[in-house]
Design an enzyme around this catalytic site. Structure first.
Site, mmCIF file in Angstrom:
data_model
loop_
_atom_site.group_PDB
_atom_site.id
_atom_site.type_symbol
_atom_site.label_atom_id
_atom_site.label_comp_id
_atom_site.label_asym_id
_atom_site.label_seq_id
_atom_site.Cartn_x
_atom_site.Cartn_y
_atom_site.Cartn_z
ATOM 1 N N HIS A 1 -10.982 -4.278 10.437
ATOM 2 C CA HIS A 1 -11.663 -4.546 9.202
ATOM 3 C C HIS A 1 -13.216 -3.547 9.104
ATOM 4 C CE1 HIS A 1 -8.407 -7.169 7.928
ATOM 5 N NE2 HIS A 1 -8.766 -7.104 6.694
ATOM 6 N N GLU B 1 0.877 -1.257 0.110
ATOM 7 C CA GLU B 1 0.012 -0.071 -0.064
ATOM 8 C C GLU B 1 0.829 1.352 -0.058
ATOM 9 O OE1 GLU B 1 -0.709 -2.590 1.782
ATOM 10 O OE2 GLU B 1 -2.577 -3.112 1.448
HETATM 11 C C1 LIG Z 1 -2.217 -4.261 4.694
HETATM 12 C C2 LIG Z 1 -3.386 -4.996 4.179
HETATM 13 N N1 LIG Z 1 -3.625 -5.056 2.856
HETATM 14 C C3 LIG Z 1 -4.498 -5.750 2.011
HETATM 15 C C4 LIG Z 1 -5.087 -6.741 2.912
HETATM 16 C C5 LIG Z 1 -6.131 -7.554 2.189
HETATM 17 N N2 LIG Z 1 -5.707 -8.987 2.362
HETATM 18 C C6 LIG Z 1 -5.868 -10.020 3.165
HETATM 19 S S1 LIG Z 1 -5.159 -11.251 2.802
HETATM 20 C C7 LIG Z 1 -4.642 -10.653 1.575
HETATM 21 C C8 LIG Z 1 -3.643 -11.506 0.763
HETATM 22 C C9 LIG Z 1 -2.477 -12.106 1.416
HETATM 23 O O1 LIG Z 1 -1.840 -12.951 0.933
HETATM 24 P P1 LIG Z 1 -0.755 -13.892 1.298
HETATM 25 O O2 LIG Z 1 0.043 -12.892 2.143
HETATM 26 O O3 LIG Z 1 0.023 -14.616 0.532
HETATM 27 O O4 LIG Z 1 -1.263 -14.737 2.522
HETATM 28 P P2 LIG Z 1 -2.534 -16.046 2.270
HETATM 29 O O5 LIG Z 1 -3.837 -15.341 2.517
HETATM 30 O O6 LIG Z 1 -2.077 -16.443 1.200
HETATM 31 O O7 LIG Z 1 -2.291 -16.946 3.421
HETATM 32 C C10 LIG Z 1 -4.957 -9.496 1.252
HETATM 33 C C11 LIG Z 1 -4.431 -8.668 0.105
HETATM 34 C C12 LIG Z 1 -4.785 -6.764 4.442
HETATM 35 N N3 LIG Z 1 -5.427 -7.305 5.082
HETATM 36 N N4 LIG Z 1 -3.863 -5.905 4.903
#
Ligand SMILES: Cc1ncc(C[n+]2csc(CCOP(=O)(O)OP(=O)(O)O)c2C)c(N)n1
Ligand SMILES: [Mg+2]
Lengths: 334, 341
Positions: A129, A60
């Site tokens: 959230h 971000e």
């Molecule tokens: C700072 C932030 N940006 C975006 C999100 C929205 N978000 C939640 S999970 C996710 C994907 C994360 O992917 P990864 O780190 O690979 O973990 P996984 O979900 O695959 O376990 C996103 C973009 C968030 N929770 N926090």
């Protein structure tokens, strides 16, 4: 007029803005190929291509900062923050960089940047959230802040924000994305920033509301024995002092309905102004109907209590009209 | 049950991982609990968002087996498996997901915010990357106080692109903090495959930039996970600083409850399912003569029954009373509730 869900109205606004101005680009997580976590950018990649509609990594600070740089360099970036809460990890770029760029360049630079974000409580996403987070932006000179309350102004405020020469945050209450209504698109559908909208007209009290609290205020009016002006502020920075003053001068009572904390919520700004401007003309002290000063609870029962609802608004206004004194918020009995 | 009771039970559950069958049992439990959560969601008992870790059970259990209960763990919203593995009970997890008083946050946190302080789990982080610096801080406290404890940060592949990842690896490296960074590389961050967001497939390579060891680990093999984590923790405790472990794994379901995961190439899921962590371990137990198929079948049935019982108990338990939201905001409750007068 087309009937659009709020998420479609957002997509329509972006489409119209991009068609009008080739300098408009979009950035955000999963906004392109997937059409957005809330489908508010659906179809735009297909229409405008990957140069202008960009998926980003989960970075971000990186992409919001890139939007600031692109904005001073002649683009009009619209950044989607999936949940406004995530702006926290990028806040510097908005409140410290974007908000000060014009000032520091003595007007030689401008940052025509839009940050649009889903916001607010009601859907059980829990305390990290579900925030409105408007207070993070509100007291920062150099930013504008608008909050949609349904499909029409989701369209119109966003169109105005994209045209605006300054950084604008547009909050889209997440709980309203599915709400469907007729939407005037094009020039006539644009909602100027800084202009409130009277959503209902009445005699006894002025209800000032914003975002998903507008419908709550309207529902309260529909159930109540009194009548009210319901003012949807639409823009919080700058907010429409004239519209509020004009209404309260007539009704002589002010109740603000906020999805914001009791301490420091945006309504303090409104009540302060009205007290100063209309002191002596008021029949009762201004009242704020707010959330308590606690994080958003997950349990449906608790979140439902946390967020002001129509019943609570009716109770507060009833008591105000009956006693002429400011009622206690519900949690003082806890 | 008082807090000691809850903590005691969590510790007991953690000790059960000392036995290979206990490890198997826990992985099976995670799978059944996740399936139960999917059902609860479909029945309308789960609000907001919920993120299943089916397919990633070996990472959770492998980490928990290697860490001590005095080690601090930070994890993400995809944390049901990690919580269960560390020792948080099925009732506490299901209760939290369903917003009931039986939950580990009394129903105030939800699926994304599980915790179990007795076994080291801080409330899980719903902001991507947020758990990494906090784990470093837990390690910093251990270093300053000389407790011999360490910390583990569990996070996804997508989190390796956020500033907090880079800042924390650097900080931990220069201070030689006793922390292990465990990246669950399940190939996707929400709906985006890693190749679309990240210019390398092996995130372990990023360790080199911070001059710390980076290791790619078979995240489907629970023994491989626990030995890698044990080695990294040993190094950390010896004052040699942090490590980055990249667990190659896969989530069988979509990102969150409502995601059908249509963005995945055909056959990818099936390919990973061929190396299912639970089946793989069952095979290893059978081959090595530790436990036969029949014994493991009994374990499965027991776990299935236990999860069903826990679910029943959870659904019979109440939602929290309204006054709960005013507790634990600050040490002084009066500040949030009464000051309104
Ligand atoms: C700072 C932030 N940006 C975006 C999100 C929205 N978000 C939640 S999970 C996710 C994907 C994360 O992917 P990864 O780190 O690979 O973990 P996984 O979900 O695959 O376990 C996103 C973009 C968030 N929770 N926090
Ligand atoms: Mg991932």
């Amino acid at each position: 007029m087309p009937k659009l869900r709020m998420r479609q109205a957002v997509a329509q606004a972006l489409e119209d803005a991009m068609a009008e101005d080739p300098s408009v680009i979009l950035m955000g997580e999963d906004i392109a190929a997937a059409g957005g976590a809330f489908k508010a950018t659906e179809g735009l990649l297909e229409k405008f291509g990957p140069m202008r509609v960009r998926d980003t990594p989960i970075s971000e600070m990186g992409f919001l900062g890139a939007a600031v740089g692109a904005a001073v360099s002649g683009l009009r970036p619209v950044v989607e923050m999936m949940f406004v809460d995530f702006t926290a990890v990028a806040l510097d770029q908005l409140v410290i960089e974007a908000a000060k760029m014009r000032y520091l360049s003595r007007g030689r630079l401008e940052v025509p940047l839009v940050l649009r974000a889903s916001a607010g409580a009601g859907l059980g996403f829990g305390c990290q959230h579900s925030q409105m987070a408007d207070q993070w932006f509100r007291a920062t000179p150099g930013l504008k802040l608008a909050v949609a309350s349904g499909p029409q102004n989701a369209y119109g405020l966003l169109r105005a924000a994209v045209r605006d020469p300054d950084p604008v945050v547009v909050l889209e209450p997440r709980a309203l994305y599915g709400q469907r209504d007729e939407v005037e698109t094009g020039e006539a559908g644009i909602v100027p920033l800084g202009q409130a909208r009277r959503a209902s007209q009445g005699e006894d009290v002025t209800l000032v509301a914003l975002g998903q609290m507008v419908d709550v205020a309207l529902e309260a009016v529909a159930r109540a024995s009194w009548s009210a002006d319901v003012i949807d502020l639409q823009t919080l920075v700058p907010w429409d002092r004239t519209a509020v003053e004009e209404s309260v001068r007539r009704t002589r009572r002010l109740v603000v309905v906020e999805e914001a904390p009791w301490s420091g919520g945006w309504g303090t700004e409104v009540t302060d102004h009205v007290c100063g401007a209309l002191f002596g003309e008021l029949l009762a002290p201004p009242v704020r109907v707010t959330t308590p000063d606690v994080p958003v609870p997950y349990s449906g029962k608790l979140e439902g209590r946390w967020l002001p609802d129509a019943g609570y608004v009716v109770q507060q206004v009833d008591e105000l009209l009956r006693t002429g004194r400011r009622p206690q918020p519900w949690w003082t009995e806890i | 049950m008082g807090p000691e009771g809850v903590g005691g039970r969590q510790l007991e559950r953690r000790r059960a991982l000392a036995e290979p069958v206990g490890v198997y049992r826990r992985m099976v439990e995670i799978r059944f609990v996740e399936q139960q959560i999917q059902v609860l969601y479909e029945q309308g008992h789960v609000r907001g968002s919920t993120h299943l870790c089916i397919g990633q059970e070996a990472v959770s259990v492998g980490v928990a087996r290697a860490a001590r209960v005095s080690d601090g763990v930070t994890c993400t919203y995809r944390g049901h498996g990690m919580a269960l593995a560390l020792g948080v009970s099925v009732e506490e997890v299901l209760g939290e997901v369903a917003g009931r008083t039986t939950g580990c946050a009394g129903g105030l946190g939800g699926s994304m915010h599980l915790s179990g302080e007795a076994v080291g789990l801080l409330p899980t982080f719903a902001i991507v990357g947020a758990g990494l610096p906090v784990a470093a801080g837990v390690a910093l406290a251990a270093q300053v106080k000389g407790t011999g404890a360490a910390a583990v940060a569990v996070f996804g592949d997508g989190s390796a692109n956020i500033g907090a990842f880079h800042e924390t690896l650097n900080l931990a490296a220069i201070w030689k903090l006793p922390v292990v960074f465990v990246c669950e590389n399940n190939l996707y961050g929400e709906y985006s495959r890693i190749n679309l967001t990240t210019p390398l497939e092996d995130l372990a390579e990023r360790a080199a930039a911070y001059r710390i060891p980076g290791t790619v680990v078979d995240g489907q093999d629970v023994d491989a996970v626990s030995s890698a984590v044990s080695a990294a923790l040993g190094r950390a405790r010896a004052g040699e600083g942090p490590s980055l472990l990249e667990m190659k794994t896969y989530r069988y379901s979509g990102h969150s409850r409502s995601d059908p995961a249509t963005y995945r190439p055909a056959g990818e899921l099936e390919q990973w399912q061929e190396r299912d962590p639970i089946d793989l371990y069952a095979g290893q137990l059978a081959t090595s003569g530790v436990a036969g198929r029949q014994e493991l079948d009994v374990v499965r049935q027991e776990v299935q029954q236990a999860v069903a019982n826990a679910c029943e108990l959870v659904l019979a338990s109440p939602e929290p009373p309204v006054e709960e939201m005013f507790r634990h905001v600050l040490a002084t409750r009066a500040l949030v509730a009464r000051e309104a007068r």
